[in-house]
Design an enzyme around this catalytic site. Structure first.
Site, PDB file in Angstrom:
ATOM      1  CB  THR A  53      43.357  36.203  49.125  1.00 36.05           C
ATOM      2  OG1 THR A  53      41.933  36.151  48.963  1.00 36.05           O
ATOM      3  CG2 THR A  53      43.855  37.585  48.745  1.00 36.05           C
ATOM      4  CD  GLU A  54      40.240  32.146  46.549  1.00 34.68           C
ATOM      5  OE1 GLU A  54      41.226  32.170  47.313  1.00 34.68           O
ATOM      6  OE2 GLU A  54      39.163  31.585  46.851  1.00 34.68           O
ATOM      7  CG  ASN A  55      40.414  38.520  46.315  1.00 36.80           C
ATOM      8  OD1 ASN A  55      40.962  37.682  47.031  1.00 36.80           O
ATOM      9  ND2 ASN A  55      40.165  39.735  46.722  1.00 36.80           N
ATOM     10  CB  SER A  95      44.926  34.773  41.069  1.00 36.16           C
ATOM     11  OG  SER A  95      44.758  34.326  42.391  1.00 36.16           O
TER      12      SER A  95
END
Lengths: 217, 236
Positions: A53-55, A95
């Protein structure tokens, strides 16, 4: 002409389940918000996928029970999630180095339109009063090795989402590899949309009728 | 003797000036330094440019700073929020302008700014409206656009713990933009739940080395934005 009669195609869960069958064991996968998130519920037996998840989390696990979530452990949709054993946290620049640097194997996104060249529009209708918001979609389609779209074949008003060229503002050009809809699985090839599989009970002509560009068999 | 610890959020933001560019950490509420933002509202600086992934929710934290009319521009990837009408109103009335940036480009612009890289080429946004007016170039047959590094006068960051030298660790996905922002701002201000003496954090696990941090302030029990929003709290 737009055919308004609705066909009995795959449900959203069945679409997600069908897509999950095509993900190789050991893949690093980023799932977009909405129908794409459902893919995580249908991991085929014997396979392990690691969710990014990009966060800032690799090894995202299911959402905890309502009311037990940690406000500092969330996914890109800002929903409470968990971290599996073997998970890793990292900052945003790392990320997106994973994303842009081609380290993520597959990303699954929703779509407003996909063109026969594989262009994607999924962030804005271009309406003048809309608040523009793009998030990480443009980085994902530019960097992830394979990009799949999962979407209803047509809009709520029956307009085709698979089109000759997108009329909405683009998220990326020539970036989509495959599309999973309620009616069919369709590849984007150098010569346009090509049918991979029909939903049982749905005819090729019925899909072609609801597609805004030629569909090859 | 180096000691970067200050006594309060108010003291930590006392010198923020009108017209400053301020980076604010957080992805949604995770990592949003609410106490520092509230201290900035009390402090009064205005005409600010805010660099942040979102624009806050409800009428607390970042949304409250916007609501107070202190922000003339936001540089942001996703300014639409589920629980806020603050930014949409300001945007539609033209009181706050928006520079919309893809999320990964935003993160890399901040990292580059902190790393002494003035600009870089990225494939993200090629062929989209967000590439309009930007220099482009081909490498190995693929198109890229030029994006510029971002720096700031101040960064407001939420961490989990720090020592008095400014070494910081974070909590889970609240890390997000904190480390690159600490690098990119002239004055990086970090609020943490606990400040310890040097040696109190294992050097092997430090995420942001103290050289990137100027001020540390302890906020022992930070509030969570979602709890304030669901309780209907507004600030001030």
């Amino acid at each position: 002409m737009i055919e308004q009669q609705t066909l009995k195609g795959w449900t959203r869960e069945e679409m997600a389940q069908r897509l999950a069958q095509d993900i190789p064991n050991g893949s690093y996968v980023n799932l977009g918000i909405g129908i794409p998130e459902m893919v995580a519920k249908f991991v085929p037996e014997g396979r392990t996928f690691i969710y990014h998840t990009e966060n800032g989390l690799l090894g995202m696990g299911p959402s905890p029970e309502e009311g037990t979530g940690d406000p500092e452990l969330i996914n890109a949709g800002k929903r409470h999630v968990s971290a599996i054993p073997g998970a890793a946290f990292f900052h945003h620049a790392d990320s997106f180095a994973m994303i842009r640097g081609g380290h993520i194997d597959l990303c699954v996104l929703g779509a407003m339109q996909v063109s026969q060249q594989g262009d994607l529009a999924n962030w804005s209708t271009g309406a003048p009063d809309a608040i523009p918001a793009v998030g990480g979609a443009m980085d994902l389609v530019a960097g992830v090795k394979s990009v799949y779209v999962i979407t209803q074949h047509c809009t709520k008003t029956g307009e085709p989402k698979l089109v000759e060229s997108c009329t909405f503002p683009l998220t990326g050009c020539k970036c989509i590899d495959r599309i999973y809809t309620d009616l069919a699985v369709i590849d984007v090839t150098d010569v346009g949309f090509k049918l991979v599989e029909l939903c049982p009970g749905v005819e090729f002509e019925e899909v072609q009728q609801r597609t805004g560009a030629p569909l090859l068999r | 003797m180096i000691n970067k610890q200050l006594s309060s959020p108010a003291e930590a933001v006392a010198d923020v000036f009108d017209g400053a560019t301020i980076m604010v950490s957080g992805f949604g509420e995770a990592g949003s330094p609410i106490e520092l933002i509230h201290a900035l509202i009390d402090q009064g600086a205005t005409d600010l440019t805010i660099v942040s992934n979102n624009t806050g929710s409800g009428e607390v934290g970042l949304a409250a700073l916007l609501k107070a009319g202190r922000v003339s521009k936001v540089i942001c990837s996703f300014p639409r929020t589920a629980n806020s009408t603050v930014f949409p109103e300001l945007y539609r009335s033209g009181k706050t302008t928006l520079e919309l940036v893809p999320q990964g480009t935003l993160a890399e612009r901040i990292r580059a700014g902190g790393a002494g890289i003035p600009a870089f080429y990225t494939p993200a946004a090629v062929g989209t409206p967000l590439a309009e007016g930007k220099e482009s170039r081909q490498f190995d047959g693929r198109d890229y656009i030029l994006e510029h590094g971002l720096t700031a006068d101040f960064a407001l960051i939420k961490g989990k713990a720090a020592d008095t030298y400014g070494n910081v660790i974070y909590n889970k996905t609240a890390r997000n933009f904190g480390p690159p922002m600490a690098m990119a701002a002239k004055n990086s201000i970090v609020q943490v739940s606990s400040v310890v003496e040097p040696g109190g954090i294992d050097p092997e696990i430090i995420v942001t080395p103290g050289i990137f941090v100027d001020r540390v302030v302890e906020v022992a029990n930070p509030v969570h934005e979602s709890e304030l929003v669901s309780a209907g709290v507004t600030y001030p």
